[in-house]
Design a protein around this motif. Sequence first.
Motif, PDB file in Angstrom:
ATOM      1  N   VAL A   1      10.918   3.366   4.712  1.00  0.00           N
ATOM      2  CA  VAL A   1       9.819   2.418   4.826  1.00  0.00           C
ATOM      3  C   VAL A   1      10.408   1.160   5.441  1.00  0.00           C
ATOM      4  O   VAL A   1      11.256   0.511   4.832  1.00  0.00           O
ATOM      5  CB  VAL A   1       9.193   2.107   3.447  1.00  0.00           C
ATOM      6  CG1 VAL A   1       8.111   1.055   3.586  1.00  0.00           C
ATOM      7  CG2 VAL A   1       8.643   3.358   2.812  1.00  0.00           C
ATOM      8  N   SER A   2      10.010   0.842   6.648  1.00  0.00           N
ATOM      9  CA  SER A   2      10.513  -0.324   7.372  1.00  0.00           C
ATOM     10  C   SER A   2      12.040  -0.361   7.410  1.00  0.00           C
ATOM     11  O   SER A   2      12.654  -1.390   7.217  1.00  0.00           O
ATOM     12  CB  SER A   2       9.977  -1.614   6.760  1.00  0.00           C
ATOM     13  OG  SER A   2       8.596  -1.683   6.947  1.00  0.00           O
TER      14      SER A   2
ATOM     15  N   PHE B   1       2.858   0.345 -11.233  1.00  0.00           N
ATOM     16  CA  PHE B   1       1.580   0.492 -10.545  1.00  0.00           C
ATOM     17  C   PHE B   1       0.721  -0.756 -10.721  1.00  0.00           C
ATOM     18  O   PHE B   1       0.166  -1.284  -9.758  1.00  0.00           O
ATOM     19  CB  PHE B   1       0.841   1.732 -11.085  1.00  0.00           C
ATOM     20  CG  PHE B   1      -0.356   2.129 -10.288  1.00  0.00           C
ATOM     21  CD1 PHE B   1      -0.222   2.977  -9.201  1.00  0.00           C
ATOM     22  CD2 PHE B   1      -1.622   1.670 -10.619  1.00  0.00           C
ATOM     23  CE1 PHE B   1      -1.325   3.354  -8.456  1.00  0.00           C
ATOM     24  CE2 PHE B   1      -2.724   2.035  -9.877  1.00  0.00           C
ATOM     25  CZ  PHE B   1      -2.581   2.893  -8.797  1.00  0.00           C
ATOM     26  N   ALA B   2       0.632  -1.243 -11.964  1.00  0.00           N
ATOM     27  CA  ALA B   2      -0.169  -2.437 -12.241  1.00  0.00           C
ATOM     28  C   ALA B   2       0.426  -3.667 -11.569  1.00  0.00           C
ATOM     29  O   ALA B   2      -0.305  -4.473 -10.975  1.00  0.00           O
ATOM     30  CB  ALA B   2      -0.282  -2.656 -13.744  1.00  0.00           C
ATOM     31  N   ASP B   3       1.744  -3.818 -11.634  1.00  0.00           N
ATOM     32  CA  ASP B   3       2.415  -4.952 -11.009  1.00  0.00           C
ATOM     33  C   ASP B   3       2.188  -4.953  -9.499  1.00  0.00           C
ATOM     34  O   ASP B   3       1.863  -5.986  -8.910  1.00  0.00           O
ATOM     35  CB  ASP B   3       3.911  -4.902 -11.328  1.00  0.00           C
ATOM     36  CG  ASP B   3       4.666  -6.061 -10.716  1.00  0.00           C
ATOM     37  OD1 ASP B   3       4.390  -7.219 -11.108  1.00  0.00           O
ATOM     38  OD2 ASP B   3       5.529  -5.815  -9.844  1.00  0.00           O
ATOM     39  N   ASN B   4       2.348  -3.795  -8.875  1.00  0.00           N
ATOM     40  CA  ASN B   4       2.155  -3.691  -7.430  1.00  0.00           C
ATOM     41  C   ASN B   4       0.694  -3.962  -7.054  1.00  0.00           C
ATOM     42  O   ASN B   4       0.415  -4.617  -6.046  1.00  0.00           O
ATOM     43  CB  ASN B   4       2.597  -2.315  -6.935  1.00  0.00           C
ATOM     44  CG  ASN B   4       2.745  -2.273  -5.444  1.00  0.00           C
ATOM     45  OD1 ASN B   4       3.534  -3.004  -4.866  1.00  0.00           O
ATOM     46  ND2 ASN B   4       1.961  -1.427  -4.809  1.00  0.00           N
ATOM     47  N   ALA B   5      -0.244  -3.481  -7.867  1.00  0.00           N
ATOM     48  CA  ALA B   5      -1.666  -3.708  -7.591  1.00  0.00           C
ATOM     49  C   ALA B   5      -2.007  -5.194  -7.666  1.00  0.00           C
ATOM     50  O   ALA B   5      -2.770  -5.710  -6.839  1.00  0.00           O
ATOM     51  CB  ALA B   5      -2.531  -2.921  -8.580  1.00  0.00           C
ATOM     52  N   ILE B   6      -1.435  -5.897  -8.633  1.00  0.00           N
ATOM     53  CA  ILE B   6      -1.677  -7.340  -8.765  1.00  0.00           C
ATOM     54  C   ILE B   6      -1.123  -8.081  -7.550  1.00  0.00           C
ATOM     55  O   ILE B   6      -1.786  -8.956  -6.986  1.00  0.00           O
ATOM     56  CB  ILE B   6      -1.062  -7.874 -10.073  1.00  0.00           C
ATOM     57  CG1 ILE B   6      -1.874  -7.372 -11.262  1.00  0.00           C
ATOM     58  CG2 ILE B   6      -0.994  -9.398 -10.076  1.00  0.00           C
ATOM     59  CD1 ILE B   6      -1.222  -7.603 -12.601  1.00  0.00           C
ATOM     60  N   HIS B   7       0.083  -7.723  -7.128  1.00  0.00           N
ATOM     61  CA  HIS B   7       0.668  -8.356  -5.945  1.00  0.00           C
ATOM     62  C   HIS B   7      -0.140  -8.033  -4.684  1.00  0.00           C
ATOM     63  O   HIS B   7      -0.290  -8.890  -3.810  1.00  0.00           O
ATOM     64  CB  HIS B   7       2.129  -7.930  -5.764  1.00  0.00           C
ATOM     65  CG  HIS B   7       3.063  -8.635  -6.679  1.00  0.00           C
ATOM     66  ND1 HIS B   7       3.469  -8.102  -7.870  1.00  0.00           N
ATOM     67  CD2 HIS B   7       3.660  -9.845  -6.575  1.00  0.00           C
ATOM     68  CE1 HIS B   7       4.287  -8.953  -8.465  1.00  0.00           C
ATOM     69  NE2 HIS B   7       4.412 -10.020  -7.710  1.00  0.00           N
TER      70      HIS B   7
ATOM     71  N   ALA C   1       0.829  -1.200   0.000  1.00  0.00           N
ATOM     72  CA  ALA C   1       0.000   0.000   0.000  1.00  0.00           C
ATOM     73  C   ALA C   1       0.870   1.259   0.000  1.00  0.00           C
ATOM     74  O   ALA C   1       0.578   2.225  -0.722  1.00  0.00           O
ATOM     75  CB  ALA C   1      -0.930  -0.004   1.210  1.00  0.00           C
ATOM     76  N   HIS C   2       1.932   1.242   0.789  1.00  0.00           N
ATOM     77  CA  HIS C   2       2.825   2.403   0.810  1.00  0.00           C
ATOM     78  C   HIS C   2       3.517   2.586  -0.539  1.00  0.00           C
ATOM     79  O   HIS C   2       3.644   3.704  -1.032  1.00  0.00           O
ATOM     80  CB  HIS C   2       3.861   2.253   1.925  1.00  0.00           C
ATOM     81  CG  HIS C   2       4.700   3.482   2.087  1.00  0.00           C
ATOM     82  ND1 HIS C   2       4.246   4.600   2.729  1.00  0.00           N
ATOM     83  CD2 HIS C   2       5.942   3.765   1.656  1.00  0.00           C
ATOM     84  CE1 HIS C   2       5.178   5.522   2.703  1.00  0.00           C
ATOM     85  NE2 HIS C   2       6.216   5.045   2.052  1.00  0.00           N
ATOM     86  N   ARG C   3       3.933   1.479  -1.139  1.00  0.00           N
ATOM     87  CA  ARG C   3       4.572   1.554  -2.458  1.00  0.00           C
ATOM     88  C   ARG C   3       3.590   2.085  -3.500  1.00  0.00           C
ATOM     89  O   ARG C   3       3.956   2.866  -4.369  1.00  0.00           O
ATOM     90  CB  ARG C   3       5.090   0.182  -2.868  1.00  0.00           C
ATOM     91  CG  ARG C   3       5.844   0.225  -4.181  1.00  0.00           C
ATOM     92  CD  ARG C   3       6.643  -1.040  -4.439  1.00  0.00           C
ATOM     93  NE  ARG C   3       7.433  -0.849  -5.630  1.00  0.00           N
ATOM     94  CZ  ARG C   3       7.286  -1.565  -6.745  1.00  0.00           C
ATOM     95  NH1 ARG C   3       6.396  -2.546  -6.786  1.00  0.00           N
ATOM     96  NH2 ARG C   3       8.031  -1.327  -7.791  1.00  0.00           N
TER      97      ARG C   3
END
Length: 133
Positions: A77-78, A106-112, A20-22
């Motif tokens: 972040v962490s 964005f799409a890759d991160n959303a899928i993950h 979510a942060h990414r």
Amino acid sequence: MIDKLDATFRFYQDAANLRAHRQQLIASNIANADTPRFKARDIDFKAALENTLTGTRTTKLISTAPGHITSSAAGTVSGEPVLYRTAVQGSVDGNTVDMDVERNQFADNAIHYEANLTFISDQIRIMRAAIQG
């Protein structure tokens, strides 16, 4: 037994929070695509997740002036620093946002992120089935 369940859900929770942060960072890059001298930012997700899992969450803000407000959450972040993307093709105004790269990330991160939520949902479904018999 509760500790094992807690550890399993903590992993998925930490991974979802990092995703979510990414996603926010990538969305910020897209929103600032036309801002002169804006530098695209991202995190090393793998390193941030490893820091989260090992418990090394100590973060310190490096201030450049004595009047700056200190915060443990700014710029990391962490425990991993927010990184700048290397520009594939330079622009005249100094902006490093490449919309093709940003949309892809964005799409890759959303899928993950969605896969992570699916794993959580499946774990809960399995636990409910085991409890109900």
